[in-house]
Motif scaffolding. Structure first.
Motif, PDB file in Angstrom:
ATOM      1  N   CYS A  25       0.864  -1.175   0.000  1.00 33.81           N
ATOM      2  CA  CYS A  25       0.000   0.000   0.000  1.00 33.81           C
ATOM      3  C   CYS A  25       0.908   1.234   0.000  1.00 33.81           C
ATOM      4  CB  CYS A  25      -0.885  -0.028   1.237  1.00 33.81           C
ATOM      5  SG  CYS A  25      -2.122   1.267   1.279  1.00 33.81           S
ATOM      6  N   ILE A  26       0.564   2.226  -0.829  1.00 36.89           N
ATOM      7  CA  ILE A  26       1.412   3.414  -0.951  1.00 36.89           C
ATOM      8  C   ILE A  26       0.579   4.690  -0.890  1.00 36.89           C
ATOM      9  CG2 ILE A  26       3.197   2.294  -2.331  1.00 36.89           C
ATOM     10  CD1 ILE A  26       1.897   3.751  -4.789  1.00 36.89           C
ATOM     11  N   HIS A  27       1.246   5.772  -0.582  1.00 31.74           N
ATOM     12  CA  HIS A  27       0.685   7.121  -0.710  1.00 31.74           C
ATOM     13  C   HIS A  27       1.600   7.856  -1.671  1.00 31.74           C
ATOM     14  CE1 HIS A  27      -0.286  11.300   0.188  1.00 31.74           C
ATOM     15  NE2 HIS A  27      -1.436  10.847   0.672  1.00 31.74           N
ATOM     16  N   ARG A  28       1.056   8.260  -2.822  1.00 30.97           N
ATOM     17  CA  ARG A  28       1.856   8.920  -3.855  1.00 30.97           C
ATOM     18  C   ARG A  28       1.321  10.324  -4.071  1.00 30.97           C
ATOM     19  NH1 ARG A  28       2.472   5.281  -8.500  1.00 30.97           N
ATOM     20  NH2 ARG A  28       4.333   4.613  -7.412  1.00 30.97           N
ATOM     21  N   LEU A  29       2.231  11.295  -4.066  1.00 33.84           N
ATOM     22  CA  LEU A  29       1.869  12.696  -4.246  1.00 33.84           C
ATOM     23  C   LEU A  29       2.687  13.270  -5.401  1.00 33.84           C
ATOM     24  CD1 LEU A  29       0.196  15.033  -2.974  1.00 33.84           C
ATOM     25  CD2 LEU A  29       2.236  15.592  -1.637  1.00 33.84           C
ATOM     26  N   THR A  67      11.545   9.185  -3.979  1.00 38.85           N
ATOM     27  CA  THR A  67      11.415  10.309  -4.904  1.00 38.85           C
ATOM     28  C   THR A  67      11.691   9.843  -6.328  1.00 38.85           C
ATOM     29  OG1 THR A  67      12.257  11.759  -3.160  1.00 38.85           O
ATOM     30  CG2 THR A  67      12.204  12.650  -5.387  1.00 38.85           C
ATOM     31  N   ARG A  68      10.732  10.076  -7.211  1.00 39.72           N
ATOM     32  CA  ARG A  68      10.902   9.786  -8.637  1.00 39.72           C
ATOM     33  C   ARG A  68      10.855  11.114  -9.369  1.00 39.72           C
ATOM     34  NH1 ARG A  68       7.771   9.513 -12.846  1.00 39.72           N
ATOM     35  NH2 ARG A  68       5.852   9.530 -11.647  1.00 39.72           N
ATOM     36  N   THR A  69      11.896  11.414 -10.130  1.00 42.16           N
ATOM     37  CA  THR A  69      11.966  12.704 -10.796  1.00 42.16           C
ATOM     38  C   THR A  69      11.558  12.581 -12.255  1.00 42.16           C
ATOM     39  OG1 THR A  69      14.274  12.480 -11.442  1.00 42.16           O
ATOM     40  CG2 THR A  69      13.834  13.450  -9.285  1.00 42.16           C
ATOM     41  N   GLY A  70      11.315  13.718 -12.863  1.00 42.25           N
ATOM     42  CA  GLY A  70      10.981  13.800 -14.274  1.00 42.25           C
ATOM     43  C   GLY A  70      11.350  15.176 -14.783  1.00 42.25           C
ATOM     44  N   MET A  71      11.203  15.388 -16.060  1.00 42.13           N
ATOM     45  CA  MET A  71      11.576  16.677 -16.643  1.00 42.13           C
ATOM     46  C   MET A  71      10.760  17.814 -16.025  1.00 42.13           C
ATOM     47  SD  MET A  71      13.660  18.082 -18.595  1.00 42.13           S
ATOM     48  CE  MET A  71      14.274  17.590 -20.151  1.00 42.13           C
ATOM     49  N   LEU A  72       9.450  17.665 -15.964  1.00 47.25           N
ATOM     50  CA  LEU A  72       8.593  18.705 -15.395  1.00 47.25           C
ATOM     51  C   LEU A  72       7.726  18.208 -14.250  1.00 47.25           C
ATOM     52  CD1 LEU A  72       7.427  20.365 -18.719  1.00 47.25           C
ATOM     53  CD2 LEU A  72       9.177  21.185 -17.147  1.00 47.25           C
ATOM     54  N   ARG A  73       7.609  16.896 -14.086  1.00 47.55           N
ATOM     55  CA  ARG A  73       6.728  16.323 -13.080  1.00 47.55           C
ATOM     56  C   ARG A  73       7.373  15.082 -12.494  1.00 47.55           C
ATOM     57  NH1 ARG A  73       3.232  18.764 -10.544  1.00 47.55           N
ATOM     58  NH2 ARG A  73       1.060  18.223 -10.493  1.00 47.55           N
ATOM     59  N   GLY A  74       7.205  14.904 -11.215  1.00 44.42           N
ATOM     60  CA  GLY A  74       7.701  13.722 -10.522  1.00 44.42           C
ATOM     61  C   GLY A  74       6.717  13.343  -9.436  1.00 44.42           C
ATOM     62  N   SER A  75       7.166  12.539  -8.507  1.00 46.23           N
ATOM     63  CA  SER A  75       6.289  12.152  -7.404  1.00 46.23           C
ATOM     64  C   SER A  75       7.124  11.759  -6.194  1.00 46.23           C
ATOM     65  CB  SER A  75       5.380  10.989  -7.811  1.00 46.23           C
ATOM     66  OG  SER A  75       6.146   9.829  -8.033  1.00 46.23           O
ATOM     67  N   ILE A  76       6.470  11.816  -5.046  1.00 49.73           N
ATOM     68  CA  ILE A  76       7.047  11.281  -3.821  1.00 49.73           C
ATOM     69  C   ILE A  76       6.083  10.207  -3.331  1.00 49.73           C
ATOM     70  CG2 ILE A  76       8.486  13.238  -3.172  1.00 49.73           C
ATOM     71  CD1 ILE A  76       6.289  14.223  -1.339  1.00 49.73           C
ATOM     72  N   THR A  77       6.644   9.087  -2.916  1.00 40.74           N
ATOM     73  CA  THR A  77       5.853   7.932  -2.520  1.00 40.74           C
ATOM     74  C   THR A  77       6.314   7.448  -1.162  1.00 40.74           C
ATOM     75  OG1 THR A  77       5.698   7.292  -4.844  1.00 40.74           O
ATOM     76  CG2 THR A  77       5.168   5.601  -3.225  1.00 40.74           C
ATOM     77  N   ARG A  78       5.345   7.055  -0.345  1.00 44.43           N
ATOM     78  CA  ARG A  78       5.661   6.446   0.953  1.00 44.43           C
ATOM     79  C   ARG A  78       4.969   5.106   1.039  1.00 44.43           C
ATOM     80  NH1 ARG A  78       6.186  10.939   5.627  1.00 44.43           N
ATOM     81  NH2 ARG A  78       6.913  12.639   4.335  1.00 44.43           N
ATOM     82  N   LEU A  79       5.674   4.134   1.615  1.00 41.60           N
ATOM     83  CA  LEU A  79       5.122   2.797   1.792  1.00 41.60           C
ATOM     84  C   LEU A  79       4.318   2.763   3.088  1.00 41.60           C
ATOM     85  CD1 LEU A  79       8.348   0.818   0.846  1.00 41.60           C
ATOM     86  CD2 LEU A  79       6.391   1.319  -0.610  1.00 41.60           C
ATOM     87  N   LEU A  80       3.067   2.316   2.979  1.00 43.83           N
ATOM     88  CA  LEU A  80       2.159   2.290   4.120  1.00 43.83           C
ATOM     89  C   LEU A  80       1.922   0.867   4.595  1.00 43.83           C
ATOM     90  CD1 LEU A  80      -0.564   4.708   2.700  1.00 43.83           C
ATOM     91  CD2 LEU A  80       1.336   5.310   4.214  1.00 43.83           C
ATOM     92  N   GLU A  81       1.500   0.755   5.841  1.00 48.66           N
ATOM     93  CA  GLU A  81       1.006  -0.535   6.306  1.00 48.66           C
ATOM     94  C   GLU A  81      -0.324  -0.771   5.614  1.00 48.66           C
ATOM     95  OE1 GLU A  81       0.913  -0.556  10.564  1.00 48.66           O
ATOM     96  OE2 GLU A  81       3.092  -0.473  10.718  1.00 48.66           O
ATOM     97  N   ASP A  82      -0.751  -2.018   5.536  1.00 46.42           N
ATOM     98  CA  ASP A  82      -1.990  -2.332   4.828  1.00 46.42           C
ATOM     99  C   ASP A  82      -3.132  -1.474   5.347  1.00 46.42           C
ATOM    100  OD1 ASP A  82      -0.781  -4.191   3.226  1.00 46.42           O
ATOM    101  OD2 ASP A  82      -1.167  -5.846   4.595  1.00 46.42           O
ATOM    102  N   ALA A  83      -3.761  -0.763   4.421  1.00 43.12           N
ATOM    103  CA  ALA A  83      -4.847   0.142   4.785  1.00 43.12           C
ATOM    104  C   ALA A  83      -5.748   0.343   3.583  1.00 43.12           C
ATOM    105  CB  ALA A  83      -4.287   1.489   5.238  1.00 43.12           C
ATOM    106  N   GLN A  84      -6.936   0.815   3.856  1.00 47.43           N
ATOM    107  CA  GLN A  84      -7.861   1.168   2.791  1.00 47.43           C
ATOM    108  C   GLN A  84      -8.263   2.607   3.002  1.00 47.43           C
ATOM    109  OE1 GLN A  84     -11.093  -1.574   2.734  1.00 47.43           O
ATOM    110  NE2 GLN A  84      -9.860  -3.206   1.826  1.00 47.43           N
ATOM    111  N   SER A  85      -8.314   3.345   1.920  1.00 47.36           N
ATOM    112  CA  SER A  85      -8.679   4.745   1.981  1.00 47.36           C
ATOM    113  C   SER A  85      -9.309   5.140   0.660  1.00 47.36           C
ATOM    114  CB  SER A  85      -7.441   5.605   2.251  1.00 47.36           C
ATOM    115  OG  SER A  85      -7.771   6.966   2.189  1.00 47.36           O
ATOM    116  N   LEU A  86     -10.205   6.102   0.716  1.00 45.32           N
ATOM    117  CA  LEU A  86     -10.833   6.601  -0.495  1.00 45.32           C
ATOM    118  C   LEU A  86     -10.033   7.729  -1.138  1.00 45.32           C
ATOM    119  CD1 LEU A  86     -14.562   6.602   0.665  1.00 45.32           C
ATOM    120  CD2 LEU A  86     -13.387   4.931  -0.751  1.00 45.32           C
ATOM    121  N   SER A  87      -8.913   8.099  -0.525  1.00 41.00           N
ATOM    122  CA  SER A  87      -8.075   9.158  -1.067  1.00 41.00           C
ATOM    123  C   SER A  87      -7.509   8.750  -2.415  1.00 41.00           C
ATOM    124  CB  SER A  87      -6.927   9.475  -0.106  1.00 41.00           C
ATOM    125  OG  SER A  87      -6.011  10.361  -0.708  1.00 41.00           O
TER     126      SER A  87
END
Length: 169
Positions: A25-29, A67-87
């Protein structure tokens, strides 16, 4: 536990290992970038932390930011414990999601040889390199007391029949 400076107090001992993150499970922004350099990185890391806390989710390794980078856009991701969310920022990594991890002792300016070695080891073993994630384990404030600059490199890979065939030939 996250240190006062924001660095992870603990991180996985994956140095020189292949790990399957499939099903985690991840949270990606999303994060804006300018030629692979994150803009307002700390602001986005703090925003992500507030979002995770607000959703009542728990991280597997608090403070470990992929952290994953890109030319104009990237993302930051965190590994979560098993969870469910509507986000819309919470999801699950597809299985299998293989990564090879390498712990680099140094900063971004000295990372090129480690990346080249990581890339070549994947290609030599018949695996196609995909996304690259950087996990800064120490910041300039805490690096002296925690053994110097450390960056965990995670390179996503997929098996490649073509590379396997070339390797065998």
């Amino acid at each position: 536990m996250i240190l006062e400076c924001g660095c992870p107090a603990q991180f996985p001992a994956w140095d020189k290992e292949d790990v399957d993150l499939g099903g985690y499970c991840i949270h990606r922004l999303p994060v804006p970038m300018l030629v692979h350099m994150p803009l307002a990185f700390e602001v986005y890391v703090q925003r992500q932390q507030r979002m995770i806390d607000g959703l009542g989710l728990r991280e597997r390794w608090p403070g470990l930011v992929l952290t994953r980078t890109g030319m104009l856009r990237g993302s930051i991701t965190r590994l979560l414990e098993d969870a469910q969310s509507l986000s819309r920022h919470v999801g699950t990594l597809p299985g299998p999601y293989h990564v090879r991890a390498v712990l680099h002792h140094g900063n971004v300016s000295t990372i090129r040889p480690a990346l080249r070695e990581l890339q070549m080891s994947l290609l030599d073993s018949g695996r196609m390199p995909k996304e690259l994630y950087l996990c800064h384990l120490t910041c300039p404030r805490c690096s002296a007391r925690r053994g110097g600059n450390q960056i965990l490199l995670l390179r996503h890979w997929q098996p490649s029949a073509k590379l396997q065939k070339r390797r065998g030939a």
